[in-house]
Scaffold this motif. Structure first.
Motif, PDB file in Angstrom:
ATOM      1  N   PRO A 240      28.239  61.383  32.951  1.00 55.89           N
ATOM      2  CA  PRO A 240      28.368  59.970  33.286  1.00 55.89           C
ATOM      3  C   PRO A 240      29.771  59.451  33.017  1.00 55.89           C
ATOM      4  N   THR A 241      30.167  58.462  33.784  1.00 54.41           N
ATOM      5  CA  THR A 241      31.450  57.811  33.563  1.00 54.41           C
ATOM      6  C   THR A 241      31.388  57.050  32.244  1.00 54.41           C
ATOM      7  N   PRO A 242      32.395  57.208  31.390  1.00 51.56           N
ATOM      8  CA  PRO A 242      32.307  56.576  30.065  1.00 51.56           C
ATOM      9  C   PRO A 242      32.306  55.057  30.122  1.00 51.56           C
ATOM     10  N   ASP A 243      32.883  54.442  31.179  1.00 54.09           N
ATOM     11  CA  ASP A 243      32.960  52.991  31.250  1.00 54.09           C
ATOM     12  C   ASP A 243      31.739  52.447  31.973  1.00 54.09           C
ATOM     13  N   ASP A 244      30.769  51.935  31.208  1.00 52.22           N
ATOM     14  CA  ASP A 244      29.542  51.429  31.808  1.00 52.22           C
ATOM     15  C   ASP A 244      29.806  50.228  32.702  1.00 52.22           C
ATOM     16  N   ARG A 245      30.857  49.468  32.402  1.00 50.11           N
ATOM     17  CA  ARG A 245      31.148  48.294  33.221  1.00 50.11           C
ATOM     18  C   ARG A 245      31.531  48.701  34.637  1.00 50.11           C
ATOM     19  N   TYR A 246      32.255  49.783  34.769  1.00 50.61           N
ATOM     20  CA  TYR A 246      32.624  50.250  36.106  1.00 50.61           C
ATOM     21  C   TYR A 246      31.382  50.711  36.876  1.00 50.61           C
ATOM     22  N   GLU A 247      30.499  51.462  36.214  1.00 47.32           N
ATOM     23  CA  GLU A 247      29.270  51.914  36.875  1.00 47.32           C
ATOM     24  C   GLU A 247      28.407  50.728  37.286  1.00 47.32           C
ATOM     25  N   GLN A 248      28.253  49.783  36.377  1.00 47.64           N
ATOM     26  CA  GLN A 248      27.470  48.587  36.687  1.00 47.64           C
ATOM     27  C   GLN A 248      28.132  47.800  37.815  1.00 47.64           C
TER      28      GLN A 248
ATOM     29  N   GLY B 206      27.151  45.399  50.210  1.00 47.45           N
ATOM     30  CA  GLY B 206      26.653  46.436  51.090  1.00 47.45           C
ATOM     31  C   GLY B 206      27.449  47.726  50.989  1.00 47.45           C
ATOM     32  N   ASP B 207      26.782  48.833  51.230  1.00 44.59           N
ATOM     33  CA  ASP B 207      27.428  50.135  51.150  1.00 44.59           C
ATOM     34  C   ASP B 207      28.559  50.271  52.161  1.00 44.59           C
ATOM     35  N   ALA B 208      28.346  49.774  53.390  1.00 48.45           N
ATOM     36  CA  ALA B 208      29.358  49.937  54.434  1.00 48.45           C
ATOM     37  C   ALA B 208      30.673  49.280  54.032  1.00 48.45           C
ATOM     38  N   HIS B 209      30.590  48.063  53.480  1.00 52.03           N
ATOM     39  CA  HIS B 209      31.796  47.352  53.068  1.00 52.03           C
ATOM     40  C   HIS B 209      32.503  48.095  51.931  1.00 52.03           C
ATOM     41  N   VAL B 210      31.740  48.484  50.916  1.00 54.10           N
ATOM     42  CA  VAL B 210      32.349  49.147  49.755  1.00 54.10           C
ATOM     43  C   VAL B 210      32.924  50.501  50.157  1.00 54.10           C
TER      44      VAL B 210
ATOM     45  N   GLU C 267      44.333  51.986  44.275  1.00 52.30           N
ATOM     46  CA  GLU C 267      43.087  52.386  43.623  1.00 52.30           C
ATOM     47  C   GLU C 267      42.916  51.728  42.250  1.00 52.30           C
ATOM     48  N   ASP C 268      44.002  51.500  41.542  1.00 56.49           N
ATOM     49  CA  ASP C 268      43.874  50.838  40.236  1.00 56.49           C
ATOM     50  C   ASP C 268      43.400  49.394  40.403  1.00 56.49           C
ATOM     51  N   PHE C 269      43.883  48.731  41.459  1.00 51.18           N
ATOM     52  CA  PHE C 269      43.432  47.362  41.711  1.00 51.18           C
ATOM     53  C   PHE C 269      41.942  47.339  42.041  1.00 51.18           C
ATOM     54  N   GLN C 270      41.476  48.287  42.875  1.00 52.83           N
ATOM     55  CA  GLN C 270      40.053  48.336  43.217  1.00 52.83           C
ATOM     56  C   GLN C 270      39.198  48.622  41.985  1.00 52.83           C
ATOM     57  N   GLU C 271      39.700  49.457  41.098  1.00 54.80           N
ATOM     58  CA  GLU C 271      38.966  49.722  39.860  1.00 54.80           C
ATOM     59  C   GLU C 271      38.888  48.466  39.004  1.00 54.80           C
ATOM     60  N   LEU C 272      39.981  47.708  38.940  1.00 50.95           N
ATOM     61  CA  LEU C 272      40.001  46.460  38.178  1.00 50.95           C
ATOM     62  C   LEU C 272      38.982  45.473  38.748  1.00 50.95           C
ATOM     63  N   VAL C 273      38.970  45.321  40.082  1.00 49.39           N
ATOM     64  CA  VAL C 273      38.020  44.413  40.730  1.00 49.39           C
ATOM     65  C   VAL C 273      36.587  44.845  40.440  1.00 49.39           C
ATOM     66  N   THR C 274      36.325  46.141  40.575  1.00 38.35           N
ATOM     67  CA  THR C 274      34.963  46.645  40.356  1.00 38.35           C
ATOM     68  C   THR C 274      34.529  46.412  38.913  1.00 38.35           C
TER      69      THR C 274
ATOM     70  N   GLU D 280      31.433  42.633  35.198  1.00 34.64           N
ATOM     71  CA  GLU D 280      31.298  41.621  34.147  1.00 34.64           C
ATOM     72  C   GLU D 280      30.796  40.294  34.709  1.00 34.64           C
ATOM     73  N   VAL D 281      31.592  39.630  35.553  1.00 36.47           N
ATOM     74  CA  VAL D 281      31.216  38.275  35.972  1.00 36.47           C
ATOM     75  C   VAL D 281      29.963  38.279  36.851  1.00 36.47           C
ATOM     76  N   TRP D 282      29.970  39.067  37.930  1.00 39.34           N
ATOM     77  CA  TRP D 282      28.793  39.085  38.805  1.00 39.34           C
ATOM     78  C   TRP D 282      27.561  39.660  38.103  1.00 39.34           C
ATOM     79  N   SER D 283      27.740  40.387  37.027  1.00 36.45           N
ATOM     80  CA  SER D 283      26.616  41.003  36.315  1.00 36.45           C
ATOM     81  C   SER D 283      26.052  40.129  35.199  1.00 36.45           C
ATOM     82  N   ARG D 284      26.650  38.990  34.951  1.00 34.89           N
ATOM     83  CA  ARG D 284      26.166  38.118  33.878  1.00 34.89           C
ATOM     84  C   ARG D 284      24.827  37.483  34.255  1.00 34.89           C
ATOM     85  N   ASP D 285      24.056  37.156  33.228  1.00 34.60           N
ATOM     86  CA  ASP D 285      22.720  36.577  33.445  1.00 34.60           C
ATOM     87  C   ASP D 285      22.737  35.060  33.604  1.00 34.60           C
TER      88      ASP D 285
END
Length: 425
Positions: free
Chosen positions: A297-305, A315-319, A331-338, A344-349
Motif C-alpha cells: 500500500p501507498t504509505p500516504d493514506d491521504r493520497y489514496e483517499q 469520474g474515472d474518465a476525467h481523472v 505530476e507533483d502538482f497533480q499529487e498535491l491536488v489529489t 483532505e477537504v473533499w473528504s471531510r465530514d
C-alpha cells in the motif's frame, strides 16, 4: 441495527435454507420458474432489494450494507448457515457475504455477475439519467440488456412483465443501487472466497458476459464455470430449465463440501441450440491459477483517499485523462491536488458532497475559472444535484457575481447537462 429486507419462503420448513438474490430492477419473481424444482430440496428464501417489488424504499449505500440487511433479516428468522445464489447485484451481495462472513455461506452460485460491474462512470451516469428522467429510460432499454433478440420477439408478454418490474421500482433506491455497483470492486479479493462456487452466465450476455465470468472463475480457488447457450443477462427467466438443472447439481453436491463432481465437464461447447431442442447443461472447469503477489500500500493514506474521492466525484474518465497528460513537470502538482484538495477537504465530514458541489460551482463562476466548470457540473449531477437545482445555483451567482459570468456559466452547464442527462437512444 440495519433495516431488514422484504422476503418470502418456499419449500419444507425443515429443509436447509437456500437464499436467492435478484438483479437490479427486478423482484424475487425473476426466480419464479426455478422455485418448483429448488423447493423440493431446500427451503428457498427470496428477497427484494429496497424499493423493488413494493419493498420499503430505504435506500442502501453499498453492496455491503445490502448484505448486512440480508443477514439481519436471516438472523431474525434464526437462519445461521445457508446456500446462496444471486443474479447480477444479487451475486455481488453473495460474493461480499462469502468474503466478510464465510462461516455463514455454505455454497455459492454467482449468476450473470462480475467482480466489477462495468465502470464507475457508467453506473453514476445511469443514476444521473434516472434522477433527471425517472425510470422510463431504464425500463425502455431493459429488454435489450436482459434478453436475446429472439426471446424478446417470441415472448412479448414476459418482456412487458420485465419492463413493469423496472417501472415500479423506487427511483431513489435504483439510483442508490447504481452507486453501490459503481463502488463495488472485489477483483483483488477473489482469492479469499473459500466456498464452492458456481459461476453461471448466459452465452449471449452483453452486460456481464463470459469474459467477466471467467475472471471470477480464475480468481476464486474452488469455482466452476457454467455457460448457458441461448441466454442473455436474465438467464433464469430466458432459460429456466437449464438454470434450475445447474443450480440443482451444484448445491446438491457442493453443499456437502465435496465439489469433485459438482458440474459435468464436456469436451466441447457446441453452438447455441434452438429453443425447441432440449437443453443440456454445458460447463467447464477453469484451470488453477496462482494468486498475484500483494501490492504494497501507498504509505500516504491521504493520497489514496484523495484518489478514491476524486474518481467518485469527477469520474474515472476525467481523472484518467488528467493522469495521462501529467509529466515530470506537472505530476507533483497533480499529487498535491489529489492529496490536499481531494484527500483532505473533499473528504471531510463537515459538508455533504451536494453542498460542496454548490459551493464549488459558485466559486468557479465568481473567480471566472470556467475551464473547470464542465467537470464540476458533471460532478454536481453525480453528487445528487438536479438540472433544476444547478440552474438555481447559477441564477444566484448572476445576482452576486455578475450577469456576464453567469451567462458564460449557463452556456457551459447547459451543454454538459444535455450530454449527461439524455437517455440512450
Amino acid at each position: 441495527m440495519p433495516r431488514t429486507l422484504q422476503y418470502r419462503f418456499d419449500g419444507p420448513e425443515d429443509a436447509p435454507v437456500l437464499v436467492i438474490g435478484p438483479s437490479l430492477g427486478t423482484t424475487w419473481h425473476m426466480w419464479d420458474r426455478q422455485i418448483p424444482e429448488l423447493s423440493q430440496h431446500w427451503r428457498v428464501f427470496r428477497y427484494d432489494l429496497p424499493g423493488h417489488g413494493g419493498a420499503p424504499a430505504h435506500a442502501a449505500a453499498s453492496v455491503a450494507e445490502l448484505g448486512d440487511r440480508l443477514l439481519a433479516t436471516l438472523d431474525g428468522l434464526g437462519v445461521q448457515r445457508f446456500g446462496y445464489a444471486g443474479c447480477s447485484i444479487g451475486g455481488a451481495i453473495g460474493a461480499d457475504l462469502a468474503l466478510r462472513h464465510p462461516h455463514r455461506v455454505a455454497s455459492l452460485a454467482l449468476v450473470a455477475s462480475s467482480p466489477r460491474f462495468g465502470t464507475a462512470d457508467e453506473f453514476r451516469q445511469r443514476g444521473v439519467i434516472v434522477r433527471t428522467n425517472g425510470l422510463e429510460p431504464m425500463a425502455r432499454t431493459a429488454p435489450e440488456r436482459w434478453f436475446t433478440p429472439g426471446f424478446a420477439a417470441a415472448q412479448p408478454a414476459i418482456v412487458e412483465w420485465a419492463v413493469q418490474m423496472v417501472r415500479t421500482t423506487d427511483p431513489g433506491c435504483y439510483i442508490a443501487a447504481c452507486e453501490a455497483l459503481a463502488a463495488f470492486d472485489i477483483r483483488g479479493a477473489l482469492g479469499r472466497i473459500g466456498v464452492p462456487t458456481l459461476v453461471l452466465v448466459g452465452a449471449e450476455d452483453q452486460v456481464t458476459g463470459p469474459a467477466e465470468a471467467r475472471t471470477l472463475v480464475a480468481g476464486i480457488p474452488d469455482a466452476r464455470l457454467a455457460l448457458v447457450p441461448g441466454a442473455s443477462h436474465l438467464a433464469p427467466v430466458e432459460q429456466p430449465a437449464a438454470v434450475s438443472d445447474l443450480l440443482l447439481m451444484h448445491f446438491s453436491t457442493a453443499w456437502q463440501q465435496d465439489t469433485s463432481a459438482a458440474i459435468p465437464v464436456l469436451p466441447h461447447v457446441t453452438a447455441p441450440a434452438a429453443p425447441s431442442v432440449p437443453f443440456v447443461p454445458v460447463a467447464e472447469i477453469a484451470p488453477a491459477v496462482t494468486a498475484p503477489d500483494a501490492v504494497a500500500p501507498t504509505p500516504d493514506d491521504r493520497y489514496e483517499q484523495g484518489t478514491k474521492v476524486r474518481r467518485e466525484v469527477l469520474g474515472d474518465a476525467h481523472v484518467d485523462a488528467v493522469n495521462d497528460t501529467a509529466d515530470a513537470f506537472t505530476e507533483d502538482f497533480q499529487e498535491l491536488v489529489t492529496r490536499y484538495a481531494w484527500g483532505e477537504v473533499w473528504s471531510r465530514d463537515g459538508l455533504d458532497r451536494r453542498t460542496r458541489s454548490v459551493i464549488t460551482l459558485t466559486a468557479l463562476v465568481a473567480s471566472g475559472h470556467l475551464e473547470g466548470l464542465a467537470a464540476h457540473t458533471r460532478a454536481a449531477l453525480r453528487n445528487g444535484l438536479t438540472p433544476a437545482e444547478i440552474k438555481e445555483v447559477l441564477l444566484q451567482t448572476a445576482v452576486y457575481c455578475g450577469i456576464p459570468a453567469a451567462g458564460a456559466a449557463f452556456a457551459v452547464a447547459q451543454k454538459v447537462i444535455e450530454e449527461e442527462t439524455t437517455p440512450p437512444a
